[in-house]
Every structure is written in C-alpha cells, then in structure tokens.
Write a protein that holds these residues in place. Structure first.
Motif, short mmCIF file in Angstrom:
data_model
loop_
_atom_site.label_atom_id
_atom_site.label_comp_id
_atom_site.label_asym_id
_atom_site.label_seq_id
_atom_site.Cartn_x
_atom_site.Cartn_y
_atom_site.Cartn_z
N GLY A 156 35.67 49.57 66.34
CA GLY A 156 34.63 50.59 66.39
C GLY A 156 34.89 51.80 65.51
N GLU A 157 36.06 51.90 64.92
CA GLU A 157 36.40 53.02 64.04
C GLU A 157 36.07 52.66 62.59
OE1 GLU A 157 37.56 56.03 64.66
OE2 GLU A 157 37.79 55.82 66.84
N HIS A 158 35.99 53.70 61.74
CA HIS A 158 35.76 53.44 60.33
C HIS A 158 37.02 52.82 59.71
CE1 HIS A 158 37.47 57.58 60.36
NE2 HIS A 158 38.09 57.17 59.26
N PRO A 159 36.88 52.09 58.60
CA PRO A 159 38.02 51.39 58.01
C PRO A 159 39.21 52.31 57.72
CG PRO A 159 35.99 50.64 57.00
CD PRO A 159 35.62 51.81 57.88
N PHE A 160 40.38 51.85 58.10
CA PHE A 160 41.66 52.53 57.85
C PHE A 160 41.78 53.87 58.59
CE2 PHE A 160 40.72 49.78 54.26
CZ PHE A 160 41.86 49.01 54.20
N ALA A 161 41.03 53.99 59.67
CA ALA A 161 41.07 55.24 60.44
C ALA A 161 42.45 55.53 61.01
CB ALA A 161 40.03 55.19 61.58
N LEU A 162 43.21 54.48 61.32
CA LEU A 162 44.56 54.68 61.88
C LEU A 162 45.51 55.34 60.89
CD1 LEU A 162 45.10 51.36 63.89
CD2 LEU A 162 44.53 53.63 64.78
N TYR A 163 45.15 55.34 59.63
CA TYR A 163 45.97 55.99 58.61
C TYR A 163 45.58 57.45 58.36
CZ TYR A 163 47.75 51.42 56.88
OH TYR A 163 48.35 50.20 56.75
N LEU A 169 52.67 59.41 56.10
CA LEU A 169 52.01 58.97 54.87
C LEU A 169 51.48 60.15 54.04
CD1 LEU A 169 49.93 55.92 56.19
CD2 LEU A 169 52.12 55.88 54.99
N GLY A 170 51.55 61.34 54.62
CA GLY A 170 51.02 62.50 53.92
C GLY A 170 49.52 62.63 54.01
N ASN A 171 48.90 61.86 54.93
CA ASN A 171 47.45 61.93 55.11
C ASN A 171 47.10 62.98 56.15
OD1 ASN A 171 47.25 59.79 53.33
ND2 ASN A 171 46.98 58.24 54.92
N GLY A 172 45.99 63.69 55.92
CA GLY A 172 45.64 64.76 56.86
C GLY A 172 44.17 65.03 56.99
N ALA A 173 43.34 64.04 56.67
CA ALA A 173 41.89 64.27 56.74
C ALA A 173 41.18 62.95 57.01
CB ALA A 173 41.39 64.88 55.44
N ARG A 179 41.07 56.09 51.43
CA ARG A 179 41.28 56.54 50.05
C ARG A 179 42.67 56.17 49.55
NH1 ARG A 179 39.04 59.61 46.29
NH2 ARG A 179 40.30 60.95 44.94
N PHE A 180 43.65 56.31 50.44
CA PHE A 180 45.03 56.05 50.03
C PHE A 180 45.60 54.82 50.75
CE2 PHE A 180 44.29 60.68 49.63
CZ PHE A 180 44.35 60.75 48.24
N LYS A 181 44.76 53.80 50.89
CA LYS A 181 45.22 52.54 51.48
C LYS A 181 46.18 51.86 50.51
CE LYS A 181 41.16 50.20 49.60
NZ LYS A 181 39.87 49.55 49.91
N GLY A 182 46.79 50.77 50.97
CA GLY A 182 47.74 50.06 50.14
C GLY A 182 47.07 49.43 48.91
N ARG A 183 47.73 49.59 47.77
CA ARG A 183 47.22 48.99 46.53
C ARG A 183 48.38 48.54 45.65
NH1 ARG A 183 43.76 53.46 47.19
NH2 ARG A 183 41.52 53.00 47.15
N ASN A 195 50.72 60.81 45.33
CA ASN A 195 51.02 62.04 44.60
C ASN A 195 52.40 61.97 43.94
OD1 ASN A 195 50.37 64.85 43.87
ND2 ASN A 195 52.03 65.36 45.25
N LYS A 196 53.38 61.52 44.70
CA LYS A 196 54.76 61.47 44.20
C LYS A 196 54.87 60.56 42.98
CE LYS A 196 59.41 59.94 45.48
NZ LYS A 196 60.29 59.50 46.59
N PHE A 197 54.33 59.35 43.08
CA PHE A 197 54.50 58.40 41.99
C PHE A 197 53.51 58.64 40.86
CE2 PHE A 197 56.85 56.42 45.42
CZ PHE A 197 58.01 56.05 44.75
N SER A 198 52.42 59.33 41.13
CA SER A 198 51.53 59.75 40.05
C SER A 198 52.27 60.73 39.14
CB SER A 198 50.27 60.41 40.60
OG SER A 198 49.38 60.77 39.56
N LYS A 199 52.96 61.68 39.75
CA LYS A 199 53.73 62.64 38.96
C LYS A 199 54.87 61.95 38.22
CE LYS A 199 52.55 66.67 41.75
NZ LYS A 199 53.02 67.71 42.70
#
Length: 282
Positions: A156-163, A169-173, A179-183, A195-199
């Motif tokens: 019943g939750e939106h996709p990846f809501a548990l994250y 994971l640094g998620n806060g919204a 947005r930042f699911k596994g890829r 953010n870390k590996f982008s830099k």
C-alpha cells in the motif's frame, strides 16, 4: 546518445534526452583573433571522441593527425589489460554467468576489467570479488535498477518508501527511496553513496542530480571499481563495517559480501560465482 553544446564560455558534453551535462571544457576568447574567435582545450575534447567507449556518435570521431572527421565509423580500441585481467575472457566469464546473455558479457566485461585496473584492483582475487558481486547483484551481467520488493516497499505504500528516511542511506525525504534506489553493477543505493561517489568520479554532485547516470555502462563500471576499492582494506570509511580483501582469502564469504551489500543478500550466488571463477582461473 550524447551531444555537444557550445556557448561563449563552455563546451558541454550533454547527456542525451536531458539538459544535464556529463563534462565541460572552458571556452576563452582568442587574444590574437577577432571578438568572435574562441579557444578550446582540445585535449579533453579529444578524450571524449577517442576514448575506449566514446560517448559521442562514431560519425563525430575525429582523425586528430589530419584534423578532419573520420571517414569510417570509429571503432574504440580494446583496453589493454594486465596479466590477471586478460585471463578472464568472455568464454570464462560466460561459464560463471551461465544464464546471462553472452552479448552482455561481450559488451560490459572489458569495461569492468578496465576500471578495476584503474583503481589498482586488477589482480585475480579482486576480479573474482567483483564478478561474484555482480553475480549477486545483477545475474544478467548488466547495470540495472533495483526492483520493487518487500525489502524496500510496504504493501500500500509508494515504491521504495522503506528507503525514504533511512539515515544509514543518507535519505531524508519522501521520494528519496525511489530516487536513490539501487542502480548499476554494484546496486549503488542511498543519497549518501550517490553524493560520495559522484564527487569521487565527477568532482561534483552530478549523480545526485541525475541518478540514472549510475546505469550508464561506463559509470556503472567505475562505481563498481570505486566502491570495491573503498571497502578493500581497513581503515574503512565511517559507513563501512566490513572489508573484503582479507576475508575472501580466509573464505569468510559472508563478511566479504557484507562489505558491499551490508547484509548477505545473494550470498549463494556470490559464493558459487567466486568458487567457479577460482576453478576456471586457477
């Protein structure tokens, strides 16, 4: 597909279908020319057009000795590999990834091996670790996005809501989980890691702004290599509890898997792939 965008200040290598740039080169006025003449550092532009996996279409490749467009389709050179990496041929890796399309192995294996070598992980043990990790994360030997499952989405939750609000994971919204699911090959997950590996690979927050770049084959291979390098040996970064270099040697595969995944998801595939690779490349 990528494309070039030229302004009076910069030349951009753009990501196809978006208004996000991958790389840029500064354009400066030519001091000895007319007001409409500019200078560009062609060294970086040359890299775009002639590197192992050229991001621009083949028809835009340039013969740099003559300065004219190439008359034939540009064929990227095969990366030069070290002794250990050269032993992991397409046929060998196909036996490890027995149910993966051979075309995926042919397409992506050279990139994976190349970027492992660029971070100093071109030895047999490190390559086995990388292949076993890919086997556990994406059995088809291709960079993919994480699927919806009971581990990331409640009924019943939106996709990846548990994250969404996972501090680790640094998620806060709301929406951060999706947005930042596994890829990618490594299944890079969480805003902190994006953010870390982008830099690390870009020097900016490009992966945070365009997370889907993590599925670009070259970026995915770079991320795999950098992530494994990050968890190779102690001392570890604050968010890492396990390291893999010593643990695979002592056959503590669960700890080795935790160094990347945080848990033991896919552990059977990991172990089977590692041991099959040991058998094929003694």
């Amino acid at each position: 597909m990528t494309w070039l965008k030229l302004t009076e200040k910069e030349l951009f290598l753009m990501e196809g279908g978006t208004n996000q740039f991958l790389e840029k080169v500064t354009v400066v006025p030519n001091p000895s020319g007319s007001p409409n003449e500019f200078q560009i550092d062609l060294t970086e532009v040359k890299k775009w057009m002639t590197r192992g996996n050229p991001p621009v279409p083949g028809s835009m490749a340039i013969e740099w000795q003559t300065g004219v467009p190439a008359t034939t389709k540009f064929v990227p050179p095969t990366p030069t590999l070290g002794v250990d990496a050269s032993r992991f041929t397409e046929d060998i890796v196909k036996q490890i990834f027995f149910d993966a399309p051979r075309g995926n192995i042919r397409k992506y294996l050279p990139k994976v091996l190349h970027y492992l070598e660029t971070v100093g992980l071109g030895d047999r043990e490190a390559i086995l670790m990388a292949l076993a990790t890919i086997r556990a994360e994406t059995a088809g030997f291709e960079p993919i996005s994480e699927f919806i499952s009971r581990f990331n989405t409640s009924p019943g939750e939106h996709p990846f809501a548990l994250y969404d609000f996972r501090d680790d994971l640094g998620n806060g919204a709301f929406g951060d989980g999706a947005r930042f699911k596994g890829r990618g090959f490594i299944q890079l997950t969480g805003k902190f890691n994006y953010n870390k590996f982008s830099k690390r690979i870009y020097g900016d927050d490009r992966l945070v702004q365009v997370p889907d770049l993590a599925n670009d084959p070259d970026v995915a291979a770079k991320l795999l290599a950098e992530f494994l390098k990050d968890a190779e040996l102690p001392p570890l970064p604050p968010n890492r509890k396990n390291w893999w270099r010593g643990t695979v040697t002592t056959r503590d595969f669960e700890k080795a898997r935790k160094s990347v995944n945080g848990g033991t998801h896919g552990i059977n595939n990991f172990i089977n792939a590692f041991e099959k690779g040991e058998e094929l490349v003694p």
